[in-house]
Design a protein around this motif. Structure first.
Motif, PDB file in Angstrom:
ATOM      1  N   THR A   1       8.638  -2.181  -5.616  1.00 26.86           N
ATOM      2  CA  THR A   1       8.229  -0.841  -6.056  1.00 26.86           C
ATOM      3  C   THR A   1       7.125  -0.873  -7.120  1.00 26.86           C
ATOM      4  O   THR A   1       6.807   0.156  -7.693  1.00 26.86           O
ATOM      5  CB  THR A   1       9.442  -0.067  -6.603  1.00 26.86           C
TER       6      THR A   1
ATOM      7  N   ILE B   1      13.527   5.030 -11.114  1.00 28.71           N
ATOM      8  CA  ILE B   1      12.356   5.909 -11.023  1.00 28.71           C
ATOM      9  C   ILE B   1      11.539   5.548  -9.786  1.00 28.71           C
ATOM     10  O   ILE B   1      11.702   4.467  -9.224  1.00 28.71           O
ATOM     11  CB  ILE B   1      11.472   5.809 -12.299  1.00 28.71           C
ATOM     12  N   GLY B   2      10.656   6.436  -9.411  1.00 23.46           N
ATOM     13  CA  GLY B   2       9.750   6.174  -8.297  1.00 23.46           C
ATOM     14  C   GLY B   2       8.526   5.409  -8.767  1.00 23.46           C
ATOM     15  O   GLY B   2       8.318   5.206  -9.972  1.00 23.46           O
ATOM     16  N   THR B   3       7.702   5.003  -7.811  1.00 24.82           N
ATOM     17  CA  THR B   3       6.549   4.163  -8.141  1.00 24.82           C
ATOM     18  C   THR B   3       5.490   4.912  -8.959  1.00 24.82           C
ATOM     19  O   THR B   3       4.852   4.318  -9.836  1.00 24.82           O
ATOM     20  CB  THR B   3       5.961   3.578  -6.838  1.00 24.82           C
ATOM     21  N   SER B   4       5.315   6.212  -8.720  1.00 33.73           N
ATOM     22  CA  SER B   4       4.367   6.981  -9.544  1.00 33.73           C
ATOM     23  C   SER B   4       4.813   6.972 -11.000  1.00 33.73           C
ATOM     24  O   SER B   4       3.993   6.941 -11.922  1.00 33.73           O
ATOM     25  CB  SER B   4       4.259   8.425  -9.056  1.00 33.73           C
ATOM     26  N   GLU B   5       6.134   7.020 -11.194  1.00 32.66           N
ATOM     27  CA  GLU B   5       6.665   6.972 -12.560  1.00 32.66           C
ATOM     28  C   GLU B   5       6.536   5.567 -13.157  1.00 32.66           C
ATOM     29  O   GLU B   5       6.325   5.418 -14.356  1.00 32.66           O
ATOM     30  CB  GLU B   5       8.123   7.438 -12.572  1.00 32.66           C
TER      31      GLU B   5
ATOM     32  N   TRP C   1       6.267   9.180   0.677  1.00 35.01           N
ATOM     33  CA  TRP C   1       5.013   8.700   1.289  1.00 35.01           C
ATOM     34  C   TRP C   1       5.107   8.800   2.804  1.00 35.01           C
ATOM     35  O   TRP C   1       4.152   9.186   3.477  1.00 35.01           O
ATOM     36  CB  TRP C   1       4.715   7.238   0.887  1.00 35.01           C
TER      37      TRP C   1
ATOM     38  N   ARG D   1      13.204   4.526  -3.643  1.00 36.28           N
ATOM     39  CA  ARG D   1      11.927   4.205  -3.008  1.00 36.28           C
ATOM     40  C   ARG D   1      11.032   5.432  -2.817  1.00 36.28           C
ATOM     41  O   ARG D   1      11.393   6.379  -2.127  1.00 36.28           O
ATOM     42  CB  ARG D   1      12.181   3.489  -1.668  1.00 36.28           C
ATOM     43  N   GLU D   2       9.851   5.374  -3.410  1.00 35.00           N
ATOM     44  CA  GLU D   2       8.889   6.479  -3.249  1.00 35.00           C
ATOM     45  C   GLU D   2       8.252   6.424  -1.859  1.00 35.00           C
ATOM     46  O   GLU D   2       7.577   7.363  -1.431  1.00 35.00           O
ATOM     47  CB  GLU D   2       7.822   6.406  -4.352  1.00 35.00           C
ATOM     48  N   HIS D   3       8.526   5.321  -1.169  1.00 35.52           N
ATOM     49  CA  HIS D   3       8.071   5.190   0.219  1.00 35.52           C
ATOM     50  C   HIS D   3       8.613   6.343   1.074  1.00 35.52           C
ATOM     51  O   HIS D   3       8.029   6.665   2.106  1.00 35.52           O
ATOM     52  CB  HIS D   3       8.536   3.853   0.792  1.00 35.52           C
TER      53      HIS D   3
ATOM     54  N   PHE E   1       3.039   4.832   6.218  1.00 47.05           N
ATOM     55  CA  PHE E   1       4.497   4.827   6.404  1.00 47.05           C
ATOM     56  C   PHE E   1       4.973   5.884   7.415  1.00 47.05           C
ATOM     57  O   PHE E   1       6.111   5.831   7.874  1.00 47.05           O
ATOM     58  CB  PHE E   1       5.216   5.016   5.062  1.00 47.05           C
TER      59      PHE E   1
ATOM     60  N   GLN F   1       2.050  -0.720  -5.752  1.00 50.80           N
ATOM     61  CA  GLN F   1       1.229   0.494  -5.676  1.00 50.80           C
ATOM     62  C   GLN F   1       0.982   1.063  -7.077  1.00 50.80           C
ATOM     63  O   GLN F   1      -0.034   1.728  -7.306  1.00 50.80           O
ATOM     64  CB  GLN F   1       1.911   1.537  -4.790  1.00 50.80           C
TER      65      GLN F   1
ATOM     66  N   ASN G   1       5.477  14.047  -7.434  1.00 53.20           N
ATOM     67  CA  ASN G   1       4.327  13.165  -7.637  1.00 53.20           C
ATOM     68  C   ASN G   1       3.533  12.934  -6.361  1.00 53.20           C
ATOM     69  O   ASN G   1       2.590  12.153  -6.350  1.00 53.20           O
ATOM     70  CB  ASN G   1       4.798  11.827  -8.209  1.00 53.20           C
ATOM     71  N   ASN G   2       3.942  13.586  -5.282  1.00 56.11           N
ATOM     72  CA  ASN G   2       3.267  13.372  -4.001  1.00 56.11           C
ATOM     73  C   ASN G   2       2.910  14.662  -3.281  1.00 56.11           C
ATOM     74  O   ASN G   2       2.712  14.658  -2.064  1.00 56.11           O
ATOM     75  CB  ASN G   2       4.140  12.486  -3.110  1.00 56.11           C
TER      76      ASN G   2
ATOM     77  N   ASN H   1      10.328  12.348  -7.095  1.00 58.96           N
ATOM     78  CA  ASN H   1       9.262  11.647  -6.367  1.00 58.96           C
ATOM     79  C   ASN H   1       8.402  12.609  -5.546  1.00 58.96           C
ATOM     80  O   ASN H   1       7.202  12.393  -5.386  1.00 58.96           O
ATOM     81  CB  ASN H   1       9.866  10.576  -5.446  1.00 58.96           C
TER      82      ASN H   1
ATOM     83  N   SER I   1       0.840  -1.203   0.000  1.00 57.69           N
ATOM     84  CA  SER I   1       0.000   0.000   0.000  1.00 57.69           C
ATOM     85  C   SER I   1       0.878   1.256   0.000  1.00 57.69           C
ATOM     86  O   SER I   1       2.063   1.197   0.283  1.00 57.69           O
ATOM     87  CB  SER I   1      -0.881  -0.045   1.256  1.00 57.69           C
ATOM     88  N   ARG I   2       0.277   2.416  -0.321  1.00 58.56           N
ATOM     89  CA  ARG I   2       0.994   3.687  -0.232  1.00 58.56           C
ATOM     90  C   ARG I   2       0.820   4.320   1.139  1.00 58.56           C
ATOM     91  O   ARG I   2       1.388   5.371   1.407  1.00 58.56           O
ATOM     92  CB  ARG I   2       0.426   4.691  -1.249  1.00 58.56           C
TER      93      ARG I   2
END
Lengths: 199, 466
Positions: free
Chosen positions: B35, B143-147, A90, A85-87, A38, B38, A115-116, A112, A34-35
């Protein structure tokens, strides 16, 4: 997603260079699919004295009473380096941060953030010194971040910052990046027809 | 003025320009279990399709056990993540190399191994070590997960153009000095954030002399200098590696590709924003002493004094790093004992790495009190190593021989260190807690790691009595 415009809030000072994404959110929390959720684990190794997150480290900036509820994080150079990690954003946004102000950022982390709806602001080291000092003197210092005017304002001064126009646009409008690109589907189709067979 | 290799690949992938945004086409999208979930969930939520499943390849590598092929071997959360990848790949028609498959392995090992990565391609993965694939003259970046979701839905990415940095390494590499030492020396030179905002092109006679495996080690750690990507122009070494590989083009397609690849290099008059020169003969076996890969020295140098750094931030970082690492300024690395040795990761788990380590391992036994593990990068590497009896050399010397995966590079499975453990590791990051909370990581080459396992402390592999 709704956009960012003006923000007012207090800051938490993380006076360190090279804060990597392993520190922002360690690997044992990356098994989630899940997003969400965290924020509890943000800066786990520094924030907690134990593995089970029962005992807070009283020396860590985020744990100090005066920095509870902070929405602005202050840091030094190369913030967000390492893993893609985009975590990491997040975890920062889930904790409650809306802005990170640092001397510099690592590229993937910076992207990243966009996008958040997390605003990364780069200031020079003199300006960062002023902010760190001001927050040390007055932990409840209110910091105003004005994205349209590209300005950080507080008692310590008024600092202009740079941000790429497309990044600013995206943060202000809270756009759906994929939806925007899908409007260019014809161009993608046309490009695909030109790709050589070997590729 | 001429163009750099980066600019040539960029121009050939430009789908559209929209203001300062550039829409870039992506030829290969590599995915793994950590990654991607999501991103798949995002597609699902919006009812969008995965545009090019035939350009998308998946493996299980991070959250898996290196002792068992069972998906639940590392607990129910890891299992759920692995099962989610399988379900998503089934649903969207993505080819998956799951645990137990004869072609499974670390994503950055299997991509090249299968011949999926070709010069002049764009390659992305939700993983910062995607830079590895730049060894083929492909523009490859993490890249990140949104990408990841953006690439799923559109097979493109919005990108700003990076600056260019030429790192030229000339001359002949001394015996006992490896590609890992070159890249650690480069990061030591330019710093942990020295290439932020840049794409690095590695060139010079010492780079041209490297094998594809060695080039992958170099490009892999580009991100450790902050670079977006690392590139090496394709040449005869590249074509020889690719020719007849499973997924490579054949016949007329191969010929067409080859003629394109042959012009795929920076023009003589191309402009780079920055140029850095190193002499290969100056490079010695490297060991990191701190908590970022730029905090590195030659094995025979003394651990630096924090005061020796020119700026306050570096001095503070060095002090903090020494405290975390339990080291003293001026200390010799040969006096520093290790408790663990890890040979593996997307940096150093290919067959040549295992051969280099096995050569040292054959000369002795793992020192008492040291736990040493060897984790091949893929099932194919494992099989090749076993056919050469390298596994026997390792196990007879007291190393553990494991199943392929990311393993102790980041410890998303049970290969984790305890507080205070000190590890000579062939991986790519010596960050605080990277291999386990409170653990201490020193980055080294495979030969240096094997030598440390046998001596029980760091040692100059050039003086190692094989």
């Amino acid at each position: 997603m709704s956009g960012i415009t003006n923000l007012r809030g207090t800051a938490a000072p993380l006076d360190q260079a090279n804060v990597d994404t392993d520190q922002i959110i360690p690997k044992q929390f990356l098994t989630s699919v899940s997003r969400k959720g965290f924020g509890k684990h943000l800066f786990h190794d520094w924030r907690y004295l134990d593995l089970h997150e029962q005992e807070l480290n009283p020396d860590f900036a985020l744990n100090k009473t005066e920095h509870q509820g902070a929405s602005v994080l202050l840091a030094r150079q190369n913030f967000g380096c390492g893993s893609s990690r985009e975590h990491a954003p997040w975890a920062l946004t889930d904790y409650g941060f809306k802005v990170v102000i640092a001397t510099s950022f690592a590229d993937i982390f910076y992207g990243n953030c966009m996008n958040n709806q997390l605003l990364p602001i780069q200031l020079n080291s003199d300006q960062m010194d002023k902010l760190f000092n001001a927050v040390a003197d007055e932990p409840a210092l209110e910091i105003e971040v004005d994205l349209p005017a590209q300005q950080v304002r507080c008692k310590a001064g008024q600092f202009d910052f740079d941000i790429a126009e497309h990044h600013k646009h995206k943060l202000l409008k809270g756009l759906d990046a994929i939806g925007e690109t899908l409007e260019l589907a014809e161009k993608i189709d046309s490009y695909e027809r030109s790709i050589p067979a070997w590729r | 003025m001429g163009k750099t290799l980066y600019e040539k690949i960029w121009d050939d992938h430009l789908v559209a320009r929209a203001g300062t945004d550039n829409l870039i086409y992506i030829d290969r999208h590599l995915i793994h279990e950590v990654t991607s979930p999501q991103a798949f969930a995002g597609l699902e939520e919006k009812g969008r399709n995965l545009r090019c499943p035939e350009r998308t390849f998946a493996t299980m590598d991070h959250s898996i056990s290196t002792r068992s092929l069972a998906l639940d071997a590392c607990g129910p959360t890891n299992q759920l993540q692995l099962m989610t990848l399988k379900q998503n790949c089934d649903k969207y028609g993505v080819e998956l190399f799951p645990v137990g498959h004869q072609k499974q392995g670390i994503i950055h090992v299997i991509g090249p191994e299968l011949g999926l990565i070709l010069p002049g391609m764009t390659v992305v993965c939700g993983d910062s070590h995607t830079a590895t694939h730049g060894a083929f003259g492909a523009l490859a970046f993490g890249i990140g997960t949104s990408e990841v979701e953006h690439v799923f839905a559109t097979q493109t990415l919005k990108q700003g153009k990076a600056k260019t940095l030429l790192v030229k390494v000339d001359g002949t590499l001394p015996v006992g000095v490896t590609a890992k030492d070159i890249i650690l020396a480069i990061i030591g030179e330019i710093g942990h954030a020295g290439a932020t905002g840049h794409v690095i092109e590695y060139a010079g006679s010492a780079i041209e002399a490297l094998s594809m495996e060695e080039r992958m080690t170099i490009c892999n750690m580009s991100i450790e200098a902050g670079a977006k990507a690392g590139l090496i122009a394709p040449d005869e070494t590249t074509y020889a590696y690719l020719k007849n590989r499973e997924r490579c083009p054949t016949g007329a397609d191969w010929e067409q590709a080859l003629s394109y690849w042959q012009q795929l290099k920076s023009d003589a008059d191309a402009h780079f924003d920055t140029v850095v020169n190193l002499q290969a003969s100056d490079i010695t076996p490297q060991v990191t002493w701190g908590t970022n890969p730029g905090q590195v020295i030659g094995v025979n140098e003394a651990i630096p004094q924090p005061q020796s750094f020119s700026d306050e931030v570096s001095r503070t970082s060095a002090q903090k790093a020494l405290h975390y690492m339990g080291l003293q300024p001026g200390q010799k690395l040969s006096d520093v004992a290790v408790s663990h040795v890890f040979i593996g990761s997307c940096t150093n788990s290919r067959i040549e790495d295992l051969r280099a380590a096995a050569k040292i391992a054959a000369a002795g036994k793992v020192a008492e009190g040291v736990t040493a593990i060897v984790v091949p990068g893929s099932a194919q590497v494992k099989q090749q190593a076993e056919s050469e009896q390298l596994d026997k050399i390792f196990t007879e010397a007291g190393f553990e021989w494991r199943l392929p995966g990311c393993s102790m590079c980041l410890g998303m499975n049970d290969d984790i260190l305890k507080p205070g453990d000190r590890c000579a590791s062939t991986s790519n990051r010596n960050f605080e807690g990277r291999q386990g909370r409170g653990s201490r990581t020193h980055l080294v080459s495979p030969a240096m790691a094997a030598a440390a396992a046998i001596k029980g402390h760091f040692v100059d592999v050039r003086e190692f009595d094989v």
